[in-house]
Design a protein around this motif. Sequence first.
Motif, PDB file in Angstrom:
ATOM      1  N   ALA A   1       0.840  -1.207   0.000  1.00  0.00           N
ATOM      2  CA  ALA A   1       0.000   0.000   0.000  1.00  0.00           C
ATOM      3  C   ALA A   1       0.872   1.253   0.000  1.00  0.00           C
ATOM      4  O   ALA A   1       1.889   1.310   0.686  1.00  0.00           O
ATOM      5  CB  ALA A   1      -0.907  -0.008   1.228  1.00  0.00           C
ATOM      6  N   PRO A   2       0.486   2.296  -0.760  1.00  0.00           N
ATOM      7  CA  PRO A   2       1.245   3.555  -0.723  1.00  0.00           C
ATOM      8  C   PRO A   2       1.054   4.262   0.611  1.00  0.00           C
ATOM      9  O   PRO A   2       0.110   3.982   1.361  1.00  0.00           O
ATOM     10  CB  PRO A   2       0.640   4.361  -1.883  1.00  0.00           C
ATOM     11  N   LYS A   3       1.929   5.190   0.883  1.00  0.00           N
ATOM     12  CA  LYS A   3       1.900   5.891   2.167  1.00  0.00           C
ATOM     13  C   LYS A   3       0.592   6.642   2.359  1.00  0.00           C
ATOM     14  O   LYS A   3       0.038   6.710   3.471  1.00  0.00           O
ATOM     15  CB  LYS A   3       3.090   6.845   2.255  1.00  0.00           C
ATOM     16  N   GLY A   4       0.066   7.224   1.270  1.00  0.00           N
ATOM     17  CA  GLY A   4      -1.182   7.959   1.370  1.00  0.00           C
ATOM     18  C   GLY A   4      -2.332   7.087   1.834  1.00  0.00           C
ATOM     19  O   GLY A   4      -3.186   7.520   2.623  1.00  0.00           O
ATOM     20  N   ALA A   5      -2.385   5.838   1.358  1.00  0.00           N
ATOM     21  CA  ALA A   5      -3.447   4.921   1.762  1.00  0.00           C
ATOM     22  C   ALA A   5      -3.316   4.567   3.240  1.00  0.00           C
ATOM     23  O   ALA A   5      -4.310   4.402   3.953  1.00  0.00           O
ATOM     24  CB  ALA A   5      -3.402   3.660   0.900  1.00  0.00           C
ATOM     25  N   ILE A   6      -2.081   4.444   3.714  1.00  0.00           N
ATOM     26  CA  ILE A   6      -1.846   4.101   5.121  1.00  0.00           C
ATOM     27  C   ILE A   6      -2.298   5.235   6.034  1.00  0.00           C
ATOM     28  O   ILE A   6      -2.922   5.012   7.074  1.00  0.00           O
ATOM     29  CB  ILE A   6      -0.351   3.789   5.330  1.00  0.00           C
ATOM     30  N   VAL A   7      -2.004   6.459   5.646  1.00  0.00           N
ATOM     31  CA  VAL A   7      -2.430   7.616   6.445  1.00  0.00           C
ATOM     32  C   VAL A   7      -3.953   7.699   6.480  1.00  0.00           C
ATOM     33  O   VAL A   7      -4.565   7.973   7.521  1.00  0.00           O
ATOM     34  CB  VAL A   7      -1.813   8.908   5.880  1.00  0.00           C
TER      35      VAL A   7
END
Length: 349
Positions: A57-63
């Motif tokens: 998962a990209p960082k944006g999805a994690i945030v």
Amino acid sequence: MPRWKDLPDELDPQVKEFTTQLRRLVDRGGLSVAALSDRTGYSRTSWERYLGGRLLAPKGAIVALAEVTGTDPVHLTTMWELAERAWSRSEMRHDMTMEAIRISRARAALGEFGAPPATSTAGAGGKPPRRAAASVASPGIAGPAGVSPTIPPQPTAPDADRRDRGGAGGRAPAAPRGSMPPGGDRRRRLTMFLAGAVGVAVVVAGVLFLTDDGDHGKKNQGTGASATPSATAGTGLPAGVKCAGAGCTGKDAEAMGCSGDLVTTAKTAAVGTATLEVRYSRTCGAAWGRITGAARGDSVRVTAGTVTERGDITATGDTIAYTPMVAVKDAAAAKACATLASGPAGCTS
């Protein structure tokens, strides 16, 4: 039946632990994949890949997940960074393996060329054949096995040599010189050429292998990546980005690494109760359409020039739809339109 399938056995332990943690957060929040997609802005297909271990998962999805589940984003981001490094190491090992396979194949192909076998022919008068001259491998260059220096033939009748001393003029006859059978000189040159060619090829392949720039370990930072790593070296694109321009047309933005931190909303419009957007990635040179707050049966399309791509909401409960990408020089070249099942339709300016 358990909700989650087993993660792939070949998945790195660090990535596996991170993916398991994501699953726990989703379970703890009582979220379905459709609800998770609706509340985070990332597609349902993308979340299925993230939670199945097929994509990091990209960082944006994690945030976004941390905000939805009320989790401290700092701790979750720290775990993501460790998983991202592990994913990059896996890609580097894969790339090095592929390099080794290519070099092995090159060596095997070069090994098919060898020196022709030396042949012996009987000389005139029934004299025993002399050994053909063989080339000597140059120091430091690998040559064919079994190469030995030329040994000139030695006199086999020392008594006759002594009898000839004191003949006319009192001089002994000159020692016979080694001669080469017909064609021997050509064979020697061919042998030396092949030995040198094989040696140079092996040395060059070794240098290329050992001086690889090592950029493979920097891939997929901050973006999704394929479970089967694919090299982007030499493309001039940032790590994790897998297409640009015309190469992005018809492809999913998440899968190609064009979303996350690389995307902006270029245009927006209200269509009924839904929100229509043109999403644009300057890095990828592509745009796509997105509709949010929609319902089953609603559709969105994006047009650039003569190319049009379309996305539809087909599952009950989904409220977001994306189109595949279209190549554009700038965001102004793309136009998004939406048609709702309830009747309203509209486009961006």
